[in-house]
Design a protein around this motif. Structure first.
Motif, short mmCIF file in Angstrom:
data_model
loop_
_atom_site.label_atom_id
_atom_site.label_comp_id
_atom_site.label_asym_id
_atom_site.label_seq_id
_atom_site.Cartn_x
_atom_site.Cartn_y
_atom_site.Cartn_z
N THR A 154 75.27 19.10 -15.11
CA THR A 154 76.23 19.50 -16.13
C THR A 154 75.62 20.64 -16.95
OG1 THR A 154 75.38 17.91 -17.70
CG2 THR A 154 77.21 17.17 -16.35
N LEU A 155 76.42 21.18 -17.85
CA LEU A 155 75.97 22.29 -18.69
C LEU A 155 74.71 21.95 -19.48
CD1 LEU A 155 79.01 23.95 -20.46
CD2 LEU A 155 77.32 25.03 -19.05
N ASP A 156 74.64 20.69 -19.90
CA ASP A 156 73.52 20.31 -20.77
C ASP A 156 72.36 19.73 -19.95
OD1 ASP A 156 75.28 18.24 -20.20
OD2 ASP A 156 74.62 17.05 -21.91
N GLU A 201 81.11 29.46 -16.52
CA GLU A 201 81.79 29.70 -17.79
C GLU A 201 82.42 31.10 -17.81
OE1 GLU A 201 81.95 27.01 -20.26
OE2 GLU A 201 80.09 27.48 -21.38
N ALA A 249 79.32 16.38 -8.82
CA ALA A 249 78.85 16.31 -10.21
C ALA A 249 77.33 16.17 -10.27
CB ALA A 249 79.52 15.17 -10.96
N VAL A 260 86.14 19.28 -14.21
CA VAL A 260 85.42 20.45 -13.73
C VAL A 260 84.02 19.97 -13.37
CG1 VAL A 260 84.58 22.74 -14.29
CG2 VAL A 260 86.75 21.96 -15.24
N ARG A 261 83.54 20.32 -12.16
CA ARG A 261 82.26 19.79 -11.73
C ARG A 261 81.33 20.88 -11.23
NH1 ARG A 261 84.31 15.26 -7.62
NH2 ARG A 261 83.51 16.88 -6.23
N PHE A 262 80.05 20.58 -11.30
CA PHE A 262 79.06 21.39 -10.61
C PHE A 262 78.53 20.55 -9.46
CE2 PHE A 262 78.67 23.03 -15.05
CZ PHE A 262 79.28 24.24 -14.81
#
Lengths: 511, 124
Positions: free
Chosen positions: B121-123, B81, B118, B97-99
């Motif tokens: 994720t953020l959550d 971020e 992927a 956008v991926r992690f």
């Protein structure tokens, strides 16, 4: 990319509009649900994600924000799965909202991980509320379709899977469920399970119960174990007049909200009979919980609430019955909401005369010490007993009656007489808003019930000799009026009063 | 640089070569932001990926990707971020956008590289 799908949240027996908005943007990936969701709604993310992938749609790695508006209404349960999934699919361009110019469709439904739609509680109440607000139609799980189709004036679009729901949305609603044929549903066979004719002897008790049902009077039966109190009570719904369509829908709505609607019955057409165990908690009996749910009194709405072993119930539960018995509804207040559930019941209570059960029995001796007997019946408060019009002794059936029961009357015959009596009451009570003698106020009683000379004299004598209170006296008149109605007598005569008095003078538990 | 750091560097090197071989353009390696570090930032077409590289010599403590715990995920997400906030232009033409995680597993022979797109994720 923004998309929005209409939905509906259950609030008591009513629905409240909820708009499900989904925003999907390219940013660090996340899936947020905002708008005061509870745990089940938060978990919706995992169901929606899996259902979308397993229905052969793609779940792109973007930031997804789902808002359930209005944000100050607490959202509960899994019924938002479908609108969330649909809003997401529209926002990502994988589904089309084909409702342009025709008014939007609302959606409710729980998703399985494989994309199948599971039924939700309260579909009937949600559908009625949507119709009242003028929403055109509703996409919902196929298993709820029959129930929602009871609502006239709302298009019902059933879907078995997420993919079918997407197709319904794209077409702006296709393949509506046929509206329910209410007359067919209602005229189904009454399916009598238990009949009054099954009960041998007990003719006096049966007569008294007929009077009770005819005037919607509450009853307390007292007698030794095995005398048939439960058997008698179970047969009461069978002698009550059939539910009207509006009544049937009212009962169905309660069961739908409680999640107790049987899969194969879109409409409940038989009067409810609820017999909760005496260990029931007060919220269980009158309704309650963080988000109030209907209790047994509401599930027995328009039917019979049978409380066996009456003095064994928790005091808090029994006292909680006073308001519903008086008002015909229960109001439950919480910090954020106050809900009213209907609870117009006929209370049928049963008890043993004493802890051992044989006080006053002709053949067996009671073994209870006197103070235990007093203790036992003193659990019933005066205000509660005050709301019970008839108190009956149910003796054990003597052997000769047990054998000669062949001529006992079937429920249908009794029901016809009761229906006649109810009609006469309805005609007399027109304009008062009541439908049965038991609910007459003192004012209406003075105005509407006429006693002949002998009856007045008898009542005056009883008033003095039996030291009746003014309220007890009113109750005697109400029951006498019901007896007169059963005979289609124009006014109350001394025989009616005498019979009514006989349901009043009961030894043990009358202090 | 000690042996452990050497091993980690080698794994990152292998991961970078793997990504380039598969058509990714590397936008950054060992990007330090404050006290944290993003291993690899890569772009391929409309996809922007923040890649965490994790290597293991043996399988005694489980697979390498399982070692990217909740704390590490939050850390990577937070750094990403910050990285994006400093470079608004980096999102032009980006859809997803991926992690991602790249697991370099020396416990198996020969050393295997697994790319998990992927992965989180953020959550969470």
């Amino acid at each position: 990319m923004l998309a929005s799908i209409a939905s509906e949240a259950l609030s008591g027996l009513d629905g409240k509009p909820v708009q499900v908005e989904a925003d999907v943007v390219a940013a660090a990936p996340a899936f947020y649900i905002v708008g005061l969701p509870d745990v089940a709604v938060q978990e919706s993310r995992e169901r929606v994600r899996a259902a979308i992938v397993n229905s052969a749609y793609s779940f792109p790695s973007r930031r997804i924000t789902v808002n359930l508006a209005p944000a100050d209404l607490r959202k509960e349960g899994p019924s938002f799965d479908l609108p969330i999934a649909l809003a997401f699919l529209v926002a990502t361009g994988q589904a089309a909202d084909g409702c342009d110019g025709r008014g939007p469709l609302a959606a409710v439904g729980e998703l399985g991980l494989d994309g199948t739609l599971r039924p939700v509680a309260g579909a009937l109440a949600l559908a009625e509320s949507l119709r009242r607000r003028g929403v055109r139609g509703l996409i919902l799980p196929a298993a709820n379709a029959a129930e929602a189709a009871l609502v006239v004036g709302l298009e019902v679009y059933p879907a078995r899977t997420l993919a079918e729901a997407v197709a319904q949305l794209a077409a702006g609603g296709c393949a509506a469920a046929p509206p329910a044929d209410l007359t067919v549903l209602l005229s189904g066979p009454p399916a009598e399970g238990a009949d009054f004719a099954d009960i041998m002897g007990q003719e006096q008790v049966k007569r008294a119960l007929e009077v009770a049902v005819a005037g919607a009077h509450n009853v307390l039966m007292s007698g030794p174990p095995g005398a048939g109190k439960t058997m008698l009570a179970r047969r009461l719904p069978g002698i009550m007049p059939a539910l009207t369509l509006d009544e049937a829908i009212e009962v169905t709505r309660i069961y739908s909200v409680a999640g107790l609607l049987p899969q194969d019955h879109a409409l409940i057409t038989r009067r409810p009979f609820r017999a909760p165990h005496h260990t029931i908690s007060s919220p269980g009996l009158v309704g309650g919980g963080g988000t109030p749910r209907p209790g047994e009194v509401s599930l027995a709405h328009l039917g019979v609430l049978f409380l066996d072993e009456f003095p064994e119930y928790r005091l808090s539960a029994l006292e909680g019955l006073r308001q519903p018995l008086e008002d015909g509804e229960v109001t439950i207040s919480r910090r954020l909401m106050s809900m009213t559930f209907p609870a117009r019941i006929m209370l049928v209570a049963a008890m043993n005369p004493c802890p051992c059960g044989y006080l006053g029995d002709r053949e067996r001796d009671c073994t209870c010490p006197a103070h235990r007997v007093r203790q036992y019946s003193s659990r019933l408060s005066g205000p509660l007993l005050d709301r019970i019009d008839l108190r009956l002794d149910v003796p054990r059936v003597p052997p000769r009656d047990r054998r000669s029961g062949a001529h006992a009357e079937p429920s249908a015959t009794v029901r016809a007489r009761v229906a006649g009596a109810r009609e006469r009451q309805l005609a007399r009570l027109a304009g008062t808003g009541e439908y049965a003698n038991a609910h007459m106020s003192a004012r209406h009683l003075r105005r509407l019930c006429t006693l002949d000379g002998d009856a007045t004299a008898l009542l005056d004598r009883a008033y003095e000799r039996l030291r009746l209170s003014a309220r007890a006296c009113d109750r005697v008149i109400k029951v006498a009026q019901t007896i007169a109605d059963l005979e289609a007598a124009p006014r109350i005569n001394s025989a009616h009063v005498a019979e009514s008095l006989s349901y009043r003078i009961r030894s043990h538990h009358d202090r | 640089m000690n042996a452990r750091q050497h091993f980690g560097r080698a794994a990152e090197e292998a991961a970078a070569r793997y990504l380039i071989r598969h058509g990714w353009r590397l936008l950054g390696r060992n990007v330090r932001i404050g006290r944290g570090e993003l291993d690899i930032v890569a772009r391929r077409g409309p996809v922007l990926a923040f890649v965490e590289v994790k290597a293991r010599r043996t399988r005694t403590c489980g697979a390498p990707e399982d070692a990217v715990g909740a704390l590490k995920r939050r850390q990577v997400a937070h750094l990403a971020e910050l990285w994006l906030a400093a470079r608004p232009w980096a999102l032009t033409g980006v859809d997803d956008v991926r992690f991602d995680i790249i697991a370099v597993d020396s416990g198996a022979f020969p050393t295997t590289i697994r790319h998990l797109p992927a992965a989180f994720t953020l959550d969470g």
